[in-house]
Motif scaffolding. Structure first.
Motif, PDB file in Angstrom:
ATOM      1  N   LEU A  60      74.818 -12.606 -83.179  1.00  0.00           N
ATOM      2  CA  LEU A  60      74.062 -11.769 -82.254  1.00  0.00           C
ATOM      3  C   LEU A  60      72.870 -12.528 -81.656  1.00  0.00           C
ATOM      4  O   LEU A  60      72.501 -12.309 -80.502  1.00  0.00           O
ATOM      5  N   LEU A  63      74.315 -15.323 -78.938  1.00  0.00           N
ATOM      6  CA  LEU A  63      75.072 -14.889 -77.762  1.00  0.00           C
ATOM      7  C   LEU A  63      74.240 -14.828 -76.474  1.00  0.00           C
ATOM      8  O   LEU A  63      74.703 -15.306 -75.427  1.00  0.00           O
ATOM      9  N   PRO A  64      73.015 -14.285 -76.495  1.00  0.00           N
ATOM     10  CA  PRO A  64      72.251 -14.239 -75.233  1.00  0.00           C
ATOM     11  C   PRO A  64      71.954 -15.619 -74.652  1.00  0.00           C
ATOM     12  O   PRO A  64      71.824 -15.771 -73.434  1.00  0.00           O
ATOM     13  N   PHE A  65      71.851 -16.640 -75.530  1.00  0.00           N
ATOM     14  CA  PHE A  65      71.546 -17.992 -75.067  1.00  0.00           C
ATOM     15  C   PHE A  65      72.802 -18.735 -74.587  1.00  0.00           C
ATOM     16  O   PHE A  65      72.699 -19.795 -73.968  1.00  0.00           O
ATOM     17  N   SER A  66      73.964 -18.206 -74.901  1.00  0.00           N
ATOM     18  CA  SER A  66      75.204 -18.952 -74.647  1.00  0.00           C
ATOM     19  C   SER A  66      76.072 -18.389 -73.542  1.00  0.00           C
ATOM     20  O   SER A  66      77.110 -18.962 -73.234  1.00  0.00           O
ATOM     21  N   TRP A  67      75.648 -17.268 -72.911  1.00  0.00           N
ATOM     22  CA  TRP A  67      76.504 -16.622 -71.917  1.00  0.00           C
ATOM     23  C   TRP A  67      76.946 -17.579 -70.817  1.00  0.00           C
ATOM     24  O   TRP A  67      78.128 -17.646 -70.471  1.00  0.00           O
ATOM     25  N   ARG A  68      75.982 -18.312 -70.233  1.00  0.00           N
ATOM     26  CA  ARG A  68      76.354 -19.156 -69.085  1.00  0.00           C
ATOM     27  C   ARG A  68      77.267 -20.300 -69.492  1.00  0.00           C
ATOM     28  O   ARG A  68      78.115 -20.754 -68.721  1.00  0.00           O
ATOM     29  N   ALA A 200      78.826 -20.222 -80.383  1.00  0.00           N
ATOM     30  CA  ALA A 200      79.011 -18.787 -80.152  1.00  0.00           C
ATOM     31  C   ALA A 200      80.382 -18.322 -80.637  1.00  0.00           C
ATOM     32  O   ALA A 200      80.493 -17.306 -81.341  1.00  0.00           O
TER      33      ALA A 200
END
Length: 314
Positions: A60, A63-68, A200
């Motif tokens: 968790l 994930l926000p750092f790995s989206w791109r 991720a």
């Protein structure tokens, strides 16, 4: 090989990412701290619950750092996601749960020293499985280092090997080392995706594996409901293992390798047992016995011999 981490030359974090040797100290510091943190909460939280909470939390968090990066690597991920998730199941979930189980019945000092032989175990496995060229001195160095590990596992009495009289906790730690060795060898077949994408998807695989193991071998998934009532120490350990050994250490090491190359970065792994042992003594108050000093000296001698032989080979 991983794609280099994107970074911008501004701000404190950017300046930190341009300090390779600081990064290569922080990574083993965080990894060594994993042993100390887990030992700190033995008896307060089940090892399977600790592992599951760590893997779910780390997933968790990342994930926000790995989206791109996930979006950019999606064509590769779509084809290879079972393999990527298997890396997490093996190298993150299984390795750590064996380590945490071992720490319930052995000391953090023992665990730190035993994991110190991982580079030698990986070297030996590469020679056996992939026939990676090794000199006689390298082989001797590996055998010497493994002797030091067995001295630790038998608490200074190698004769106990003959009767298989090894502490169950040390046995779990050795199994964890073998698991991580297999994971390292498998990285040879790793799909070429960005490090953030890899972490991720791999962490997702680790989280699923952790939950399955918690349900099958631990107190069950409902045990998550007991976490809010646990002590501040447990909460501090959970936050630490979710973030620092899981994400920050991986980024620090990957960036350090990018800046100085894998050959110059590899010896930093030898700092993991150093930091683990120091933390065990300073934070946990564990004692260093004579066999610890002897085993550490033997392992260091084996590593030094193998490293010297490897440099001559190149």
């Amino acid at each position: 090989m991983t794609k280099p981490l994107d970074h911008q030359n501004r701000g404190i974090s950017a300046r930190l990412l341009d300090q390779p040797y600081l990064l290569l100290i922080l990574a083993p510091l965080f990894w060594g701290g994993n042993v100390v943190a887990a030992k700190l909460v033995v008896g307060e939280i089940d090892p399977f619950l600790l592992l599951s909470a760590r893997c779910v939390g780390a997933t968790l968090f990342i994930l926000p750092f790995s989206w791109r990066f996930l979006a950019a690597d999606w064509p590769v991920i779509r084809r290879t996601w079972p393999l990527l998730m298997a890396y997490g199941a093996l190298g993150y979930a299984l390795y750590n749960v064996l380590l945490y189980m071992g720490l319930t019945t052995t000391t953090a000092v023992n665990s730190s020293i035993e994991t110190g032989a991982l580079p030698m175990m990986i070297l030996a496995a590469n020679f056996i499985v992939f026939r990676v060229r090794a000199t006689i001195l390298q082989v001797v160095g590996v055998l010497i280092a493994i002797t030091g590990v067995m001295l630790t596992a038998t608490h200074g009495d190698l004769r106990r090997i003959l009767t298989l009289d090894i502490n169950i906790g040390d046995g779990y730690v050795l199994l964890a080392c073998l698991t991580y060795t297999a994971y390292t060898l498998a990285l040879r077949f790793r799909p070429q995706v960005h490090m953030m994408s890899f972490m991720a998807v791999a962490f997702t695989g680790a989280a699923i594996t952790g939950l399955v193991m918690l349900q099958l071998f631990g107190p069950g998934i409902t045990a998550f409901a007991s976490i809010p009532a646990m002590s501040p120490t447990v909460w501090a350990v959970l936050v630490y293992v979710m973030i620092f050994p899981s994400m920050f250490s991986q980024i620090a090491y990957a960036r350090g390798v990018e800046l100085v190359g894998p050959n110059r970065a590899a010896p930093s792994h030898n700092l993991i047992p150093v930091f683990g042992t120091l933390g065990s003594v300073l934070i946990l108050g564990e004692r260093l016995e004579l066999y610890h000093y002897l085993a550490a000296a033997i392992i260091i001698a084996g590593i030094a011999m193998a490293e010297w032989a490897a440099r001559r080979l190149r």
